[in-house]
Design an enzyme around this catalytic site. Structure first.
Site, PDB file in Angstrom:
ATOM      1  N   ASP A 140      -0.685   2.854  -5.355  1.00 24.67           N
ATOM      2  CA  ASP A 140      -0.917   1.406  -5.679  1.00 24.67           C
ATOM      3  C   ASP A 140      -2.314   0.947  -6.199  1.00 24.67           C
ATOM      4  O   ASP A 140      -3.106   1.604  -6.250  1.00 24.67           O
ATOM      5  CB  ASP A 140      -0.576   0.471  -4.456  1.00 24.67           C
ATOM      6  CG  ASP A 140      -1.777   0.870  -3.569  1.00 24.67           C
ATOM      7  OD1 ASP A 140      -1.737   1.918  -3.005  1.00 24.67           O
ATOM      8  OD2 ASP A 140      -2.440  -0.140  -3.073  1.00 24.67           O
TER       9      ASP A 140
ATOM     10  N   ASN B 178      -9.021   4.244  -1.779  1.00 27.72           N
ATOM     11  CA  ASN B 178      -9.612   5.071  -0.770  1.00 27.72           C
ATOM     12  C   ASN B 178      -8.582   6.346  -0.573  1.00 27.72           C
ATOM     13  O   ASN B 178      -9.396   7.353  -0.306  1.00 27.72           O
ATOM     14  CB  ASN B 178      -9.712   4.401   0.614  1.00 27.72           C
ATOM     15  CG  ASN B 178     -10.917   3.222   0.768  1.00 27.72           C
ATOM     16  OD1 ASN B 178     -11.753   3.537   0.127  1.00 27.72           O
ATOM     17  ND2 ASN B 178     -10.509   2.376   1.854  1.00 27.72           N
TER      18      ASN B 178
ATOM     19  N   HIS C  99       0.746  -1.248   0.032  1.00 26.73           N
ATOM     20  CA  HIS C  99      -0.009   0.048  -0.045  1.00 26.73           C
ATOM     21  C   HIS C  99       0.621   1.228   0.030  1.00 26.73           C
ATOM     22  O   HIS C  99       0.235   2.263  -0.373  1.00 26.73           O
ATOM     23  CB  HIS C  99      -0.947  -0.003   1.229  1.00 26.73           C
ATOM     24  CG  HIS C  99      -2.397   0.476   1.069  1.00 26.73           C
ATOM     25  ND1 HIS C  99      -2.654   0.592  -0.248  1.00 26.73           N
ATOM     26  CD2 HIS C  99      -3.277   0.966   1.879  1.00 26.73           C
ATOM     27  CE1 HIS C  99      -4.220   1.201  -0.158  1.00 26.73           C
ATOM     28  NE2 HIS C  99      -4.185   1.374   0.903  1.00 26.73           N
TER      29      HIS C  99
ATOM     30  N   ASN D 265      -6.698   7.016   3.978  1.00 26.03           N
ATOM     31  CA  ASN D 265      -7.931   7.381   3.543  1.00 26.03           C
ATOM     32  C   ASN D 265      -8.099   8.700   3.529  1.00 26.03           C
ATOM     33  O   ASN D 265      -9.499   8.970   3.484  1.00 26.03           O
ATOM     34  CB  ASN D 265      -8.895   6.494   4.511  1.00 26.03           C
ATOM     35  CG  ASN D 265      -8.848   5.029   4.423  1.00 26.03           C
ATOM     36  OD1 ASN D 265      -8.149   4.400   3.655  1.00 26.03           O
ATOM     37  ND2 ASN D 265      -9.756   4.190   5.189  1.00 26.03           N
TER      38      ASN D 265
END
Length: 257
Positions: free
Chosen positions: A153, A174, A81, A128
């Site tokens: 990613d 997100n 991530h 997020n």
């Protein structure tokens, strides 16, 4: 009046506010040719010098904002991530840009790629809420969205595959969803996606994106990061089309040779 060969020349004094030299009045066009061709002629025809034009100043280039998305802290470092963070670190190292300051809730650096001013940012808000940081930077520096590159990613791309796009939606990411929300729904900004592959079997994607890399994957990712660095340099110095061609036609490390 003076005689030059067969020609008669009169010297006329004109008002000083317009000319600074005497002009020569010639009686015929043949005399003009004779004067110009005579090596011994002392007559000269005065010409007015055109005013010197001031050199034009080079247009100042507007800065680019390059943002890598990820999560802060050692717990998330070197996970799938966080490849956006790794891409920004690669750019910063190659271009000698320090990322030690914290501004706009991000690790932040300013420098140049070639002669193009650039701002690098790694939001520290957690993935997020990335838009809180990115939106504030864009607003403060008044950066046009066409010069905001977001790197993140992508589960739907094969591992270490790069894809450069001029615009698009969040695709379920997100971090990108937050960025677009803070851009008031505007999706017209370029993005560089880095493939992390799909989770094996029935593994939860939320758990998969937090996994680290195998030795082979790390080698492939490092190769992709170098390709990404070249892509960013081409983007800023030569334009989107050349960069997209370079990125989207590139092969993975295992496909070379």
């Amino acid at each position: 009046m003076m005689n030059v060969g067969a020609c008669s020349v009169s010297s006329i004094k004109l008002p000083s506010w317009r000319f600074s030299k005497r002009l020569i009045s010639l009686s015929s066009s043949s005399c003009i040719m004779s004067l110009l061709s005579s090596p011994n002629s002392s007559a000269s025809i005065a010409t007015t010098a055109s005013p010197a034009t001031e050199p034009t100043k080079p247009k100042r280039k507007e800065p680019w904002l390059i943002v890598g998305l990820g999560n802060p802290g050692n717990k998330y470092a070197a996970t799938r991530h966080n490849v956006g963070f790794e891409m920004v670190d690669t750019i910063a190292e190659a271009e000698g840009i320090s990322m030690s300051s914290v501004s706009f809730k991000a690790l932040f650096g300013k420098g140049y790629i070639g002669d193009v001013p650039v701002i690098l940012a790694k939001p520290q808000t957690f993935m997020n809420s990335s838009g809180e940081s990115v939106g504030a930077i864009v607003s403060y520096y008044k950066i046009p969205l066409k010069q905001v590159l977001v790197i993140f990613d992508d589960l739907d791309l094969p591992f270490a595959k790069l894809r450069l796009l001029p615009k698009g939606g969040h695709g379920g990411h997100n971090g990108m969803k937050s960025v677009i929300n803070h851009f008031k729904g505007n999706v017209g900004f370029p993005r560089l996606k880095i493939g992390i592959g799909r989770p094996p079997g029935k593994m939860d994607p939320a758990a998969f994106v937090l996994r680290s890399f195998t030795k082979q994957e790390r080698e492939e990712l490092n190769f992709a990061l170098q390709r990404g660095l070249e892509a960013v340099q081409i983007l800023l110095l030569e334009g989107f089309d050349k960069s997209a061609t370079f990125v989207n036609s590139a092969k993975k490390i295992g496909q070379i040779g």
